[in-house]
Design a protein around this motif. Structure first.
Motif, PDB file in Angstrom:
ATOM      1  N   SER A  73       0.844  -1.204   0.000  1.00 53.42           N
ATOM      2  CA  SER A  73       0.000   0.000   0.000  1.00 53.42           C
ATOM      3  C   SER A  73       0.878   1.254   0.000  1.00 53.42           C
ATOM      4  CB  SER A  73      -0.911   0.017   1.226  1.00 53.42           C
ATOM      5  OG  SER A  73      -1.585  -1.200   1.344  1.00 53.42           O
ATOM      6  N   ASP A 175       1.741  -4.019  -9.830  1.00 55.12           N
ATOM      7  CA  ASP A 175       1.535  -4.425  -8.442  1.00 55.12           C
ATOM      8  C   ASP A 175       1.610  -5.945  -8.436  1.00 55.12           C
ATOM      9  OD1 ASP A 175       0.387  -5.364  -6.083  1.00 55.12           O
ATOM     10  OD2 ASP A 175      -0.981  -3.663  -5.897  1.00 55.12           O
ATOM     11  N   SER A 206       5.279  -6.872  -1.430  1.00 59.45           N
ATOM     12  CA  SER A 206       5.521  -6.988   0.015  1.00 59.45           C
ATOM     13  C   SER A 206       5.545  -8.472   0.382  1.00 59.45           C
ATOM     14  CB  SER A 206       4.395  -6.300   0.793  1.00 59.45           C
ATOM     15  OG  SER A 206       3.191  -7.037   0.655  1.00 59.45           O
ATOM     16  N   ARG A 217       4.413  -5.112   7.817  1.00 58.35           N
ATOM     17  CA  ARG A 217       4.438  -4.026   6.815  1.00 58.35           C
ATOM     18  C   ARG A 217       5.770  -3.926   6.072  1.00 58.35           C
ATOM     19  NH1 ARG A 217       0.501  -2.458   4.697  1.00 58.35           N
ATOM     20  NH2 ARG A 217       0.322  -4.659   4.856  1.00 58.35           N
TER      21      ARG A 217
HETATM   22  C1  PLP Z   1      -3.435  -5.819  -5.543  1.00 56.00           C
HETATM   23  C2  PLP Z   1      -3.103  -5.468  -4.122  1.00 56.00           C
HETATM   24  N1  PLP Z   1      -2.082  -4.647  -3.878  1.00 56.00           N
HETATM   25  C3  PLP Z   1      -1.750  -4.294  -2.621  1.00 56.00           C
HETATM   26  C4  PLP Z   1      -2.447  -4.759  -1.534  1.00 56.00           C
HETATM   27  C5  PLP Z   1      -2.040  -4.338  -0.168  1.00 56.00           C
HETATM   28  O1  PLP Z   1      -0.884  -5.018   0.201  1.00 56.00           O
HETATM   29  P1  PLP Z   1      -0.084  -4.719   1.548  1.00 56.00           P
HETATM   30  O2  PLP Z   1      -0.784  -5.454   2.647  1.00 56.00           O
HETATM   31  O3  PLP Z   1       1.279  -5.250   1.302  1.00 56.00           O
HETATM   32  O4  PLP Z   1      -0.111  -3.263   1.790  1.00 56.00           O
HETATM   33  C6  PLP Z   1      -3.528  -5.615  -1.748  1.00 56.00           C
HETATM   34  C7  PLP Z   1      -4.328  -6.081  -0.619  1.00 56.00           C
HETATM   35  O5  PLP Z   1      -5.360  -6.730  -0.745  1.00 56.00           O
HETATM   36  C8  PLP Z   1      -3.860  -5.981  -3.082  1.00 56.00           C
HETATM   37  O6  PLP Z   1      -4.870  -6.816  -3.330  1.00 56.00           O
END
Ligand code: PLP
Length: 357
Positions: A73, A175, A206, A217
């Motif tokens: 995120s 992503d 992540s 995180r």
């Molecule tokens: C496509 C995508 N990107 C990022 C995230 C968030 O990831 P993080 O927990 O590493 O912040 C999510 C969470 O559901 C997601 O589905």
């Protein structure tokens, strides 16, 4: 301004709060003890470069490409902050993961979309992307695996997208938080990062979804030098520097992530096939048929907005699926096999069949 993310608000209300959660989209939380190593020294300043090196090693990229972040995120925010100015356009996939839109809007960008069509099995069509870019497009954004369908985009297609972006002086942002599910690495090295596919490709990820370490995180941006430099300025602008404990735990976690890959594989074994077989029994429905990962999308052809029914399944029957409404598919739902053991997953599917009849 950063508008509320409707999907996250809804997920916070429902996910993990019902007996049969077939919605949550990450491997269950791993305890630190499952890494089989002690807590690291939380006062050691050397962990800042160590985390960068560990992220580089895990992703098989040079350390100069890496900016550590607080989960994917935060990495999305940093990447956007590094690439966008107010008024720039971002081209995001639809159906899609809402935070990718809200974060760009919050930074003053204009979000446009390109469709991933059900009729194409939700594949990314480079032609559609090329038709949707404008002279103002600065970033093309895809998730891989695709959230909410779980469909994978090939390296060849990602390269094509990178070329389309390059022709406009833009970036491709991938992503890839779900990408390692194709082949969770026992040896702790994810070799498939999209960052390696082109100079203008930026990847974010992540250890949240694949390994169950989301609460720590530990995330990152991988990008070319100018993006790295501006993302680092965005870190300074937002929090000065990342917490020492985050870097300490993150570098140890990444060095031992192969153990969590094995744990995740054992948890997922066989469940995707069960989901696919179950989806094939539904009348008037299509299944996104993911080839890896922990969720897929069911679309019901003879329904409109399923959200009220999905909420009543959760509150009245204790079974939850991810509402497609929040991803741009109101007559669909995301079905996840991430958190339930195999027998409970099967029981949940039986209940769901009854509710769908
Ligand atoms: C496509 C995508 N990107 C990022 C995230 C968030 O990831 P993080 O927990 O590493 O912040 C999510 C969470 O559901 C997601 O589905």
């Amino acid at each position: 301004m950063f508008a509320p993310v409707r999907y996250i608000e809804w997920a916070t209300k429902f996910y993990g709060k019902v007996p049969f959660d077939l919605a949550s989209s990450g491997i269950p939380v791993a305890a630190w003890s499952e890494l089989g190593v002690p807590e690291p020294d939380l006062d050691d300043m050397a962990v800042f470069p160590a985390l960068r090196a560990a992220i580089a090693m895990y992703n098989d990229v040079p350390a100069a490409d890496v900016v550590p972040a607080m989960g994917t995120s935060h990495a999305v925010f940093l990447a956007y902050a590094a690439m966008l100015s107010p008024g720039d356009e971002v081209l995001v996939e639809l159906p899609g993961y809402e935070p990718l839109t809200r974060a760009a809007e919050g930074l003053g960008a204009v979000v446009r979309t390109f469709e991933r069509l059900a009729a194409d099995g939700y594949a990314v069509s480079p032609e559609r992307v090329a038709a949707a870019v404008t002279p103002r497009t600065r970033v093309i954004v895809v998730t891989n695996l695709h959230n909410p369908t779980g469909v994978r985009t090939s390296d060849a297609t990602l390269r094509e997208l990178a070329k389309i972006a390059e022709a406009r002086g833009a970036y491709l942002l991938v992503d890839e938080v779900y990408a390692p599910f194709d082949e969770l690495p026992d040896d702790g090295v994810f070799r498939g990062s999209a960052r390696k596919l082109g100079p203008n490709v930026v990847a974010v990820s992540s250890v949240t979804k694949c390994y169950g370490l989301g609460m720590h995180r530990v995330g990152w941006v991988l990008g070319p030098p100018e993006v790295v430099q501006r993302a680092e300025s965005a870190v300074i602008a937002t929090c000065g520097h990342l917490p020492l404990a985050h870097s300490a735990r993150g570098s140890v976690a990444l060095a031992n992530v192969g153990k969590l890959a094995k744990r995740a594989k054992a948890m997922l074994a066989g469940k995707r096939d069960i989901a696919a077989q179950w989806a094939a029994t539904l009348p008037n429905a299509t299944w996104s048929a993911p080839t890896s990962g922990l969720f897929g999308l069911v679309r019901l052809h003879d329904r409109t907005d399923l959200l009220p029914r999905i909420e009543s399944w959760a509150t009245d029957h204790g079974i939850l699926v991810g509402a497609g409404t929040f991803f741009g598919i109101p007559n669909g739902f995301r079905l996840s096999w991430a958190t339930q053991p195999r027998d409970r997953f099967e029981q949940g599917l039986e209940k769901l069949s009854a509710l769908l009849r």
